[in-house]
Every structure is written in structure tokens, then in C-alpha cells.
Motif scaffolding. Structure first.
Motif, PDB file in Angstrom:
ATOM      1  N   GLY B 170      35.041 -69.052  18.072  1.00  0.00           N
ATOM      2  CA  GLY B 170      34.810 -67.690  18.541  1.00  0.00           C
ATOM      3  C   GLY B 170      36.023 -66.811  18.318  1.00  0.00           C
ATOM      4  O   GLY B 170      35.900 -65.632  17.974  1.00  0.00           O
ATOM      5  N   TYR B 171      37.191 -67.408  18.484  1.00  0.00           N
ATOM      6  CA  TYR B 171      38.427 -66.645  18.298  1.00  0.00           C
ATOM      7  C   TYR B 171      38.559 -66.201  16.844  1.00  0.00           C
ATOM      8  O   TYR B 171      38.910 -65.056  16.558  1.00  0.00           O
ATOM      9  CB  TYR B 171      39.611 -67.509  18.712  1.00  0.00           C
ATOM     10  CG  TYR B 171      40.953 -66.871  18.470  1.00  0.00           C
ATOM     11  CD1 TYR B 171      41.360 -65.767  19.219  1.00  0.00           C
ATOM     12  CD2 TYR B 171      41.807 -67.362  17.500  1.00  0.00           C
ATOM     13  CE1 TYR B 171      42.578 -65.173  19.004  1.00  0.00           C
ATOM     14  CE2 TYR B 171      43.042 -66.774  17.266  1.00  0.00           C
ATOM     15  CZ  TYR B 171      43.423 -65.670  18.024  1.00  0.00           C
ATOM     16  OH  TYR B 171      44.636 -65.086  17.802  1.00  0.00           O
ATOM     17  N   ASN B 172      38.238 -67.127  15.929  1.00  0.00           N
ATOM     18  CA  ASN B 172      38.341 -66.782  14.507  1.00  0.00           C
ATOM     19  C   ASN B 172      37.297 -65.754  14.096  1.00  0.00           C
ATOM     20  O   ASN B 172      37.526 -64.950  13.209  1.00  0.00           O
ATOM     21  CB  ASN B 172      38.206 -68.042  13.651  1.00  0.00           C
ATOM     22  CG  ASN B 172      39.499 -68.816  13.649  1.00  0.00           C
ATOM     23  OD1 ASN B 172      40.574 -68.219  13.533  1.00  0.00           O
ATOM     24  ND2 ASN B 172      39.414 -70.123  13.817  1.00  0.00           N
ATOM     25  N   GLN B 173      36.134 -65.816  14.767  1.00  0.00           N
ATOM     26  CA  GLN B 173      35.099 -64.837  14.436  1.00  0.00           C
ATOM     27  C   GLN B 173      35.312 -63.514  15.155  1.00  0.00           C
ATOM     28  O   GLN B 173      34.515 -62.597  15.006  1.00  0.00           O
ATOM     29  CB  GLN B 173      33.717 -65.390  14.822  1.00  0.00           C
ATOM     30  CG  GLN B 173      33.298 -66.561  13.962  1.00  0.00           C
ATOM     31  CD  GLN B 173      32.042 -67.223  14.482  1.00  0.00           C
ATOM     32  OE1 GLN B 173      31.643 -66.991  15.620  1.00  0.00           O
ATOM     33  NE2 GLN B 173      31.425 -68.054  13.654  1.00  0.00           N
ATOM     34  N   GLY B 174      36.353 -63.455  16.006  1.00  0.00           N
ATOM     35  CA  GLY B 174      36.654 -62.218  16.695  1.00  0.00           C
ATOM     36  C   GLY B 174      35.845 -61.996  17.945  1.00  0.00           C
ATOM     37  O   GLY B 174      35.896 -60.937  18.553  1.00  0.00           O
ATOM     38  N   ARG B 175      35.037 -62.985  18.363  1.00  0.00           N
ATOM     39  CA  ARG B 175      34.257 -62.816  19.584  1.00  0.00           C
ATOM     40  C   ARG B 175      35.123 -63.058  20.819  1.00  0.00           C
ATOM     41  O   ARG B 175      34.885 -62.489  21.869  1.00  0.00           O
ATOM     42  CB  ARG B 175      33.076 -63.790  19.593  1.00  0.00           C
ATOM     43  CG  ARG B 175      31.879 -63.309  18.771  1.00  0.00           C
ATOM     44  CD  ARG B 175      30.706 -64.240  18.935  1.00  0.00           C
ATOM     45  NE  ARG B 175      30.979 -65.551  18.369  1.00  0.00           N
ATOM     46  CZ  ARG B 175      30.902 -66.684  19.064  1.00  0.00           C
ATOM     47  NH1 ARG B 175      30.585 -66.650  20.330  1.00  0.00           N
ATOM     48  NH2 ARG B 175      31.167 -67.838  18.475  1.00  0.00           N
ATOM     49  N   TYR B 176      36.077 -63.959  20.685  1.00  0.00           N
ATOM     50  CA  TYR B 176      36.946 -64.273  21.826  1.00  0.00           C
ATOM     51  C   TYR B 176      38.353 -63.767  21.560  1.00  0.00           C
ATOM     52  O   TYR B 176      38.768 -63.644  20.402  1.00  0.00           O
ATOM     53  CB  TYR B 176      36.989 -65.792  22.065  1.00  0.00           C
ATOM     54  CG  TYR B 176      35.676 -66.393  22.448  1.00  0.00           C
ATOM     55  CD1 TYR B 176      34.710 -65.631  23.111  1.00  0.00           C
ATOM     56  CD2 TYR B 176      35.394 -67.725  22.175  1.00  0.00           C
ATOM     57  CE1 TYR B 176      33.500 -66.198  23.466  1.00  0.00           C
ATOM     58  CE2 TYR B 176      34.196 -68.286  22.534  1.00  0.00           C
ATOM     59  CZ  TYR B 176      33.240 -67.519  23.178  1.00  0.00           C
ATOM     60  OH  TYR B 176      32.046 -68.079  23.535  1.00  0.00           O
ATOM     61  N   ASP B 177      39.074 -63.519  22.646  1.00  0.00           N
ATOM     62  CA  ASP B 177      40.451 -63.068  22.469  1.00  0.00           C
ATOM     63  C   ASP B 177      41.419 -64.027  23.162  1.00  0.00           C
ATOM     64  O   ASP B 177      41.035 -65.123  23.576  1.00  0.00           O
ATOM     65  CB  ASP B 177      40.613 -61.641  23.001  1.00  0.00           C
ATOM     66  CG  ASP B 177      40.181 -61.540  24.454  1.00  0.00           C
ATOM     67  OD1 ASP B 177      40.174 -62.597  25.136  1.00  0.00           O
ATOM     68  OD2 ASP B 177      39.844 -60.446  24.912  1.00  0.00           O
TER      69      ASP B 177
END
Lengths: 268, 209, 588
Positions: B170-177
Motif C-alpha cells: 500500500g505504501y508503494n502504491q501511495g495508499r498508505y503513508d
């Protein structure tokens, strides 16, 4: 109107309960043990102390709903004078004193049952509970209980305790009965153990209730002061026959007891 | 409960201003979860203590090789806490590549821990240990306590690795920070901390004498 | 900023379609109603089970309608066997304690009201919230499923004492898969409660709106918040206890089973475990559990009563809140009082007796606060107010029993008698139910947008109040004779003469149950035919009355609520809403 009705209903209920308690409509059976009066005294003390709190509480509730229940906004609102402080002080002081009294007196009653060492000359009886019966074992003439071998327990051959009479000398004269007989006015020491579930040994008249816990042996001692036949019931849920798990306690005079032991020994 | 469930909240709170009392709710939620989970572990360890104190023939079966294995596992898990810390730092600084590296290392170390642990388990099972059987003849409770306590911990490690994988994706897809990574880090450090209880209680106290 | 709000509003429009809207909904209001409905269903099932038990106790040969059809083995011809009686009892306790009393006042009303009380649009973790309900629901289905498996529900009671619950099918009917399903059901319930507690805590800390300081929290929310902490710690212990129990049953371990047990002349392969360990773990959960049940009741009464006494509680928010917090904290150090006669060290009994007696101090303070808040009031006798008064009376009566059972010497006589049954039904059963009724009548207009019928509500109250005393006070008094609980028939010599008393209790219990149909009828009739409710029908102050009935999807229609006052700004007919900018009128 509903405030007054509520007040009246609460007062009637309080009086009815008070009557039932004071008139002993339902009450404890007669006590037949030496330590029993301590427990009875403790119960009566609690009935008195807690009873006053109960009546006071219900009456305050009734009084307030009687007095403040009906006006249609005509009266000016008032707060309880002094706010919560007197209530908190009351709770700490009155309930605190009650707690202290009950704890001190109560520890004496509890101590009279559990903190006294058993008399070394007690009549010793080994008690085994199982689904759904009690069995009792007397040491016989040698005064010694033989060791238990749970793997030998067999209801069919009536080896309820798992005794090995062929190999254990101490077991040979052990007397196993389905009824508990004890002599009057003599200290009795029971050792409670269970073969399967949790059970409980409860004789109301003796004021003795003690659980059997599988895996441990629990000693309990008492002295009965009256002869007669009393009921032993199981009070710890032990399975489908729980309601019907009972035995009798017979308190006898010393000569009767000696005869009874002889008879039982002859029947083994 | 897995990490991913905790972070799935959609929350329509964006409709309104954020609470003036708010700390980050994910983080707070994770702290509360940790309090509760600590009680669960404590119950297992209490049961173990009760069994151990109540037993007359408690065995102490762990030879040096098992202890050594345990020390290596401890080292691996402690290192993974460090790399988790580095991952959180990197996400907070916005260094995506570095964050991925550290997250990857954390997952790798977690996996190594799990493999080492499972190796130990299979070795013991091979020796005849069961939930209800002690091949050395001591208290049968040993297997029950060892497998249930370490099993609970191992479940936490494995679900942590899986959760980290989800978070990293998710972090790599920009969904998570970075806050998601930080929350996952809280969980990871907690699992590490629990091991610091489990290792001395389960291994060191049962070292062969 | 404006763009973002509009964007967010569009993005978070209410879900469409029946399933997303009413079944797998993440809306806390729908989830609250789902929990409340589950509570009502549980109440009905639990009540029906208690009827069967009461009829069998009073008339042991009577054929009970439907029971023979439900279980031809357990109740041939409608007459329950002793083991089926115990199954009924176990499931009555399980369903009532967990799925009604734990779930409804906290998860039901709490889910609906807590976010609104603090001025939030939803719980902190809405999907987790949905998961809580559905996990609870699966647990409930598993518990009910035990009625339909061949050997029926377990018979070891809701306390499931080992080794009866741990050794498996040899222990009796229902102790096979019945007990397995039970363990699984309770484990799921624990998971759901833990998730719920987490959600409640985070929501209360994190999502409070502007101005909603802790001192301005409505007292029901305070109670739910404190209670969430107690649940968080207590269910975190019951969950592993259930797991260990299931391991003993299915994994062959011996945590709770000692060696040398013989059943049907066969020795069990277990060794070394301890039944007392189970009792310690269970009651470490079990005692906080009774406070988990009663604390929301305190909160609801503290929330509802000032609305109808038209004045703040004595001592303001502080005294009652501190009392609830003290009860919650102390509840973790008193569990041993369930084990006075269980073979625990008699010295430990003394140790546990003292905090048990001490816990009566905050309880007495709470009751005094409730009672003395009536002083000088202008009471409005609505149905919720009547139930609040009933709660106070019942809790006083139940609390008195606590003085007896807290003392080991007295407990050694009263333990396992019907005195205990009466005591816990008064305190955690009926007190909590009366408070839940108060909450139900109070919040019904908000939850469904219609008023309930007051006349039916009052009839419901008066009959319930008197009959509850008939049933449970008589059980108390009968317990003084030593009458043993959990017996399926009165065959002990000293219990046979109690049969008339028993019949009196049974008749009162059947009438009490019948009375509840007035309530069920009222709920259904009012839901569809009741007069439309205004936004604030009770002239109350808290945020839930500051929005429409029922509230819109986001609770306040996009308004940002700002709070200026505490929740108890009442002075007779005058009152100040929490969000009002007027001056405060309530002197504490």
C-alpha cells in the motif's frame, strides 16, 4: 400521583420482605455443630446491618418520590443541601464501619472453621465424591488408611476407592460405606477428594460446605453436638445426576457409633 | 486481529474538522490493542507459571544447541526491530527506496525468525514432544505450555510479516503513508518485547542442568 | 478547504442498496440497532428457556409445549430430562449474560449513541465495528446451534467449570460437540468484545468535537468509556482461557485436568492440570464481567434521570464518574470471592473478602447519588423515569445480598443456594435490564423517529416491578433455608417442602415473562404506528437531541458541533443544550 403510588408500592414491598426475614418464614435449620453458632451469629449480624441499610435505602427512595413526584413545575427546584459531600462521608463512614465490623467478626467465624488445627484424636473419615454418589472410608482397627489406586476403581466390583486389598496391608481392614456416621461431641476430620468432577460436601445443619476439587485432597473438621440423621447434598454442578447426588449423615452416641463400625466391618 | 484490519477504517470523519483532542487514531488504536494483547500473553504465561509451580517433576530439556538457537532467534528479532525503526524513519523522511529496503529487511528477519522457530518445533516433534507427551518422562505440561506460548507468539510474528507486506504494498502504491508504517512498527516492537519475556521464561528457565 | 469538504461529502454519501445499508453496514447507528435487535432476540430465547426450567421445577412431570419437538431426546414428550434441564440452564445463562446483558446496553445503545454524544460522524474504525457485530452474530448462531446437534447443548453452566467442561463427551450429554461449540462461540464473543472496546475507547478519546472536554461528556458515554477499559482487560483473559479449554478438549493437553480421574471405571489419560487454575482465570474475567454488565446501566440511569428530575445529579459529573471508575478498577481484585469454598487457601478468602466489601463503598455512593438527586426535583413520570426509579430500588435490594456473599463465613452457608441466584439476578440481571428498558424507552424516539406508547409502557413497568420482586426476592429468602441451585428437581428431603414456594416463583416468573409481551407489542406497534417524534421530545440537552429523529447518515447533516456546556444543564422547565451559547443555568 405516580410518585405516591411508587412510594406506596416500595414501602409495601419493603415491609413484606422485612416481615419474612423477621418472622423467619424461610430460615436456617437448627445448628448442630460447635462452630455453627459463630456462623449463625455472623449471618444475624449481617441481616441486622444490611437490613437497616436496605430499609433505609428503600424508604429514602419512597419518601423522595412521594414528596417530589407530583408537582407540575409549581415548586422551586432545590438541591440536596451540602451537595454530594455528606453522601460521600456517609458512605465512607457508615459503610466503612459496617465493613470493618463484619470483617473482624467475620474473620473470627471463618477462623473458627478453617484456622483451627484439627484435633489429633479426631475421628478420621476419608470421603470420595464421584458422579453421582458419596462414599466414606473408615480406617478400621489399624487406624490407617490404605493407599488409593485410581486405576483400580470399579463400580461393578464395588471397589469405589480403588483399594488394593491383596497387596496393601493397610487397606485390608478399611471400611467403605455409603453413609457417613460420626460420634456426637467428638471432633471429626474428613479428607475430601473427588474421582472425577468438582463436587461439594454440604450439610446445612453442620454449617459446613466445602468443594471437592479433583486432584487435591481437602481436609475439613468439625464437631457435631446433636444426634440425628441429616442430609449431605452436592452443591457443585457435577453433571446430569447432580440434583440427586446425596447421602446421609448420622450422628450417634459413642456406643452406637462403635457398634455401627463393628457391623459395617463385618459386612465388608 | 491483523494489522490490516485496523487500518482498513474508511471513517467519514473527513466530513468534519478533525477532533481538537485527536492524536492519530490508528496509533491510539494500536496502543489499546497492545494493552489487550499483553493481557492475553500474560494469561498464557500465568497458566505456564501455575503449571510449573504445581508440578513436582518439571523437566528442563533444553540442551545448549536449543539455547544457542534461541539466542540467534533473539538476535534476529531484535535486529528486525532496529530495521523497523529505520523503515519508519525513512518513510517519515519520504525516502521511498530506503524505506522499501528496510521494510524488506524487517520482513526477511521476521521470516528467518519464524523459520528458525519452526525448525526448533519440528526437531522437538521429531524427538517425540507433543502437547500431551513428554518423551523425557517429566511433566506432560511442558509440551502444552511450550507449544501454546511460543505458538501464540509465532502466530503474531507471522501475521506481522504478512501485515508488513500489505503495508509495504500500500505504501508503494501511495495508499498508505508513514503513519501506517509507524503503526505497524508499534505492533512489531510489541511482538519483539513479548519475546523478551517468552525467551527467558520458556528457554533459559528450562535449560538443561 | 470548501472543495475538500464537498469532495468528501460526495465521496462518503450514504451507501445504497439493502445489503450495504442494513446488513453489512458500517454505519454505527445501524450496527447499534443490529446489536439491540440481537439483544431482544436473546432476551426472548433466554426467557423462553427460563420458562421451561421454571415449569419443570414446579411441576416435574408437566409436558412443556414445543420442547418435545425441539429435542425429542432431551425432552421426551415435552418433559425435560435432568441433563436437558442443565442444558437449558447453561444456555439461559450464556445467552442472557453474554448476548443480552453484555451486548445490548453497551454495544447496542453505545454504538448508536456514543459517536453522537461526542459529536462525531461515526466510530473511529467503522469496518472494525461492523466486524464486531458480525463476529458476535456468528458466536450467537454457534451458541444456538448447540440445540440442534445430536447430543444437545452443554450442561456445565455458563461458568463451564473444569473438569466437567474439559474432559469431553465422557462427562455427560452435551459435553462433546455441544461444549466445543460453546467454547468457540464464547471465544468469538471475546474477540468481538475486544474489537468493540478498542473502538469505544479510541472514539471517546479521539473523535470528541470542539469543546467536548471530559467534564462535558454525557454520563452514559463516561460509563461506556470506563466499561470499554474493563472489557478490554477482562475479555483479553477470557479469550485465552477459552483457547486453553479447547486445547484441553481437542488437543489432549491437561491445563485444567488433574491426573487420576476415573469416569465410568476408566482412567483418563490426563495428568498434572488444575481445576482451580480454570476457576481463577474464569473469575478473573467473570467478576469484572458483572460490572461490565452493570456499569452501562449506571451510565444510562445517570444520563436519563436528570432529564426527568429536571436537575443535575448531586455532585455533578464527578462523583458518579469517579464512583464508576472506582468500581471498574476494584472489580479486578475481587474475583476470589466466588471461590471461598472451592478449596482455595482460607487465608486467600480473607484477602479477597476485604476488597469485595470495599467495592460496596463506591456502589453505595452511586446509589446515594441517584436517590438524593430526587431531592427537591420536579419529577416527570415518564416510562423511562419509572424504570430509573425501579432500577434504584432493585439495585439497593440486590446490593444488600452482596454484604452476605462477600463474607467467607456467611458464604460458606449461602454458597450455591438460591440466595445467590436471587442476588445476581437482582444486581446484574434485572437492574441492568431495567436500566436498558429506561434507555430503550428514552432513546426509541431518536432511534426510530417515533414515540412509544406511554400507557403500555407504564403497565409494562408496574407489572414487571412487582413481579420481579415476587420472583427474585422469594429466591433470596428461599435460599436462607439452604435450597440448592442448579437442581433439576427438588428431591432432597429438605427441599421437597419448598415445592409450594417454588410454584409461587414459577407462576410469578411466567407472568413476568408474559408482561414482556406488552413491551414487544409496544415496540412493534410504535415502530410503525407511533406518533412521529420531535427532534427533542424530552427537552434534553445532549447532542443526540440536537439532530433529527432519526439522525441523518453523518449524524448532524454536515454541521460542525461546538459544545459549551456539560450534559446536565437543567432547572425545572428551563434547560440549556450542550451546544447552546446561552449562559449556564445549573448549579451543581
Amino acid at each position: 400521583m405516580p410518585g405516591k403510588v411508587f412510594a406506596v408500592v416500595v414501602v409495601i414491598i419493603t415491609l413484606a420482605i422485612g416481615y419474612c426475614v423477621v418472622a423467619h418464614v424461610w430460615w436456617m435449620p437448627v445448628d448442630i455443630s460447635v462452630h455453627g453458632p459463630n456462623i449463625d451469629h455472623q449471618i444475624e449480624e449481617t441481616v441486622f446491618g444490611a437490613g437497616i441499610l436496605f430499609i433505609a435505602g428503600q424508604l429514602v427512595l419512597a419518601a423522595f418520590s412521594f414528596l417530589y413526584g407530583d408537582s407540575k413545575g409549581a415548586r422551586k427546584m432545590k438541591s440536596f443541601p451540602g451537595g454530594a459531600k455528606p453522601l460521600i462521608i456517609f458512605a465512607f463512614v457508615v459503610v466503612g464501619i459496617e465493613i470493618l465490623v463484619l470483617s473482624f467478626v467475620g474473620s473470627k467465624a471463618w477462623g473458627s472453621v478453617y484456622f483451627t488445627p484439627p484435633d489429633p484424636n479426631s475421628v478420621r473419615v476419608d470421603v470420595q465424591a464421584g458422579q453421582f454418589a458419596f462414599y466414606f472410608r473408615y480406617p478400621g482397627s489399624d487406624g490407617k488408611f490404605g493407599p488409593l489406586h485410581p486405576e483400580l476403581i470399579n463400580e461393578g466390583s464395588q471397589n469405589f476407592f480403588g483399594l488394593d486389598t491383596d497387596h496393601d496391608a493397610d487397606s485390608k481392614d478399611d471400611i467403605v460405606t455409603a453413609e457417613l456416621a460420626i460420634p456426637v461431641n467428638k471432633p471429626v476430620l474428613l479428607t475430601l477428594h473427588s474421582k472425577d468432577m468438582g463436587h461439594s460436601f454440604d450439610v446445612r445443619e453442620l454449617r459446613v460446605q466445602q468443594d471437592f476439587v479433583p486432584g487435591i485432597v481437602i481436609p475439613i473438621h468439625f464437631t457435631a453436638t446433636q444426634t440425628g440423621k441429616f442430609e449431605i447434598v452436592c452443591t457443585q454442578l457435577c453433571g446430569l445426576g447432580h440434583y440427586n447426588m446425596k447421602a446421609y449423615l448420622e450422628v450417634m452416641s459413642q456406643p452406637d457409633f462403635d457398634n455401627w463400625v463393628k457391623q459395617q466391618a463385618a459386612m465388608q | 486481529m491483523s494489522q490490516s484490519e485496523l487500518t482498513m477504517s474508511t471513517g467519514h470523519e473527513v466530513l468534519m474538522e478533525s477532533s481538537p483532542y485527536g492524536m492519530e487514531k490508528k496509533k491510539l488504536g494500536m496502543w489499546i490493542f497492545i494493552v489487550s494483547d499483553a493481557c492475553t500473553f500474560a494469561t498464557f504465561l500465568f497458566g505456564y507459571g501455575y503449571m510449573r509451580v504445581g508440578s513436582q517433576n518439571w523437566g528442563t530439556p533444553f540442551e545448549f544447541s536449543s539455547i544457542l538457537n534461541g539466542i540467534i532467534m533473539t538476535f534476529v528479532l531484535l535486529s528486525s526491530s532496529l530495521s523497523m525503526l529505520a523503515a519508519v524513519r525513512a518513510t517519515q523522511a519520504g525516502q521511498k527506496a530506503s524505506a522499501n529496503k528496510w521494510l524488506g529487511l524487517t520482513m526477511l528477519l521476521g521470516t528467518v525468525f519464524a523459520i528458525l522457530h519452526l525448525r526448533e518445533w519440528f526437531k522437538m516433534i521429531g524427538e517425540g514432544w507433543r502437547l500431551f507427551y513428554n518423551p523425557l518422562g517429566g511433566a506432560a505440561q511442558f509440551g502444552a505450555c511450550f507449544f501454546s506460548v511460543t505458538g501464540l507468539h509465532l502466530t503474531h510474528v507471522i501475521s506481522g510479516v504478512i501485515a508488513l507486506a500489505f503495508i509495504a504494498r500500500g505504501y508503494n502504491q501511495g495508499r498508505y503513508d508513514s503513519s501506517h508504517v509507524e503503526t505497524a512498527g508499534l505492533y512489531w516492537h510489541f511482538v519483539d518485547l513479548v519475546w523478551m519475556f517468552v525467551f527467558p521464561l520458556m528457554y533459559l528457565m528450562n535449560a538443561a542442568r | 478547504m470548501h472543495d475538500m469538504t464537498a469532495h468528501a461529502a460526495a465521496h462518503h454519501a450514504p451507501p445504497q442498496g439493502f445489503i450495504r445499508k442494513y446488513v453489512f453496514s458500517v454505519d454505527h447507528k445501524v450496527i447499534g440497532i443490529q446489536y439491540t435487535a440481537l439483544g431482544l432476540v436473546s432476551a426472548f430465547i433466554g426467557m423462553a428457556l427460563s420458562w421451561a426450567m421454571r415449569i419443570h421445577l414446579a411441576w416435574p412431570t408437566a409436558s412443556i409445549p414445543f420442547l418435545g419437538t425441539l429435542s425429542p431426546n432431551g425432552a421426551p414428550g415435552g418433559v425435560p430430562t435432568p441433563e436437558y434441564y442443565l442444558s437449558l440452564m447453561t444456555m439461559h445463562g450464556t445467552i442472557m449474560a453474554f448476548f443480552l446483558l453484555t451486548a445490548a446496553p453497551m454495544a447496542g445503545f453505545g454504538n448508536f449513541m456514543l459517536p453522537i454524544h461526542v459529536g462525531a460522524a461515526d466510530m473511529a474504525f467503522p469496518r472494525l465495528n461492523m466486524a464486531s457485530f458480525w463476529v458476535t452474530f456468528v458466536g450467537f448462531v454457534l451458541a444456538c446451534a448447540t440445540f440442534f446437534i445430536p447430543d444437545g447443548p452443554p450442561l456445565s453452566g455458563w461458568t463451564a467449570y473444569a473438569p466437567l467442561s474439559a474432559v469431553g463427551a465422557v462427562a455427560g450429554p452435551g459435553q462433546g460437540w455441544g461444549q466445543n461449540l460453546w467454547g468457540l462461540s464464547i471465544a468469538l464473543f471475546c474477540v468481538a468484545s475486544l474489537l468493540g472496546a478498542l473502538n469505544f475507547i479510541v472514539t471517546t478519546i479521539d473523535l470528541r468535537t470542539k469543546g467536548m472536554t471530559l467534564s462535558r461528556l454525557p454520563l452514559a458515554t463516561w460509563a461506556w468509556f470506563i466499561n470499554a477499559w474493563v472489557s478490554l482487560l477482562a475479555f483479553a483473559v477470557l479469550l485465552p482461557t477459552c483457547l486453553l479449554l479447547v486445547l484441553d478438549r481437542l488437543g489432549g493437553t491437561s491445563f485444567f485436568i488433574p491426573g487420576g480421574l476415573v469416569i465410568n471405571d476408566k482412567m483418563l489419560p490426563h495428568s498434572g492440570g488444575s481445576p482451580l487454575l480454570f476457576q481463577h482465570l474464569f473469575w478473573f474475567f467473570g467478576h469484572p464481567e458483572v460490572y461490565i454488565i452493570i456499569l452501562p446501566a449506571f451510565g444510562i440511569v445517570a444520563h436519563v434521570m436528570p432529564t426527568f428530575t429536571r436537575k443535575p445529579l448531586v455532585g455533578g459529573w464527578k462523583v458518579i464518574t469517579y464512583a464508576m471508575a472506582a468500581i471498574g478498577g476494584l472489580s479486578f481484585v475481587v474475583w476470589g470471592h466466588h471461590m471461598f469454598v472451592s478449596g482455595m487457601s482460607p487465608y486467600m478468602a480473607m484477602v479477597f473478602s476485604v476488597p469485595t466489601l470495599i467495592i460496596t463503598i463506591p456502589s453505595v455512593i452511586a446509589v446515594l447519588v441517584f436517590a438524593f438527586s430526587l431531592y427537591g426535583a420536579n419529577m416527570r413520570f415518564t416510562t423511562p423515569m419509572l424504570f430509573c426509579l425501579g432500577f434504584i430500588s432493585l439495585f439497593i435490594s440486590g446490593g444488600i445480598g452482596g454484604f452476605f456473599l462477600a463474607q467467607p463465613a456467611v458464604d460458606s452457608y449461602l454458597h450455591a443456594t438460591s440466595f445467590v441466584v436471587g442476588h445476581f439476578h437482582f444486581t446484574m440481571g434485572l437492574s441492568a435490564v431495567f436500566a436498558a428498558f429506561a434507555g430503550f424507552y428514552y432513546w426509541f424516539p431518536k432511534m426510530w423517529g417515533r414515540m412509544m406508547n406511554e400507557t403500555l409502557g407504564k403497565i409494562h413497568f408496574w407489572l414487571s416491578f412487582v413481579l420481579v420482586y415476587c420472583v427474585f426476592m422469594t429466591l433470596h429468602l428461599m435460599g436462607l433455608t439452604g435450597s440448592v441451585r442448579r437442581y433439576s428437581q427438588f428431591v432432597a428431603d429438605f427441599m421437597v417442602p419448598l415445592t409450594p414456594t417454588n410454584r409461587f416463583i414459577t407462576i410469578a416468573a411466567l407472568l413476568l415473562g408474559a408482561t414482556q409481551f406488552i413491551f414487544f407489542y409496544n415496540v412493534i406497534w410504535s415502530r410503525f404506528k407511533g406518533p412521529k417524534a420531535a427532534d427533542n421530545p424530552w427537552q434534553a440537552t445532549t447532542l443526540e437531541w440536537d439532530t433529527t429523529s432519526p439522525p441523518p447518515f453523518d449524524n448532524f447533516g454536515g454541521r460542525q458541533m461546538t459544545v459549551y456546556h456539560g450534559p446536565m444543564e437543567y432547572d425545572g422547565d428551563a434547560f440549556v443544550m450542550q451546544t447552546s451559547t446561552e449562559k449556564s443555568i445549573a448549579g451543581t
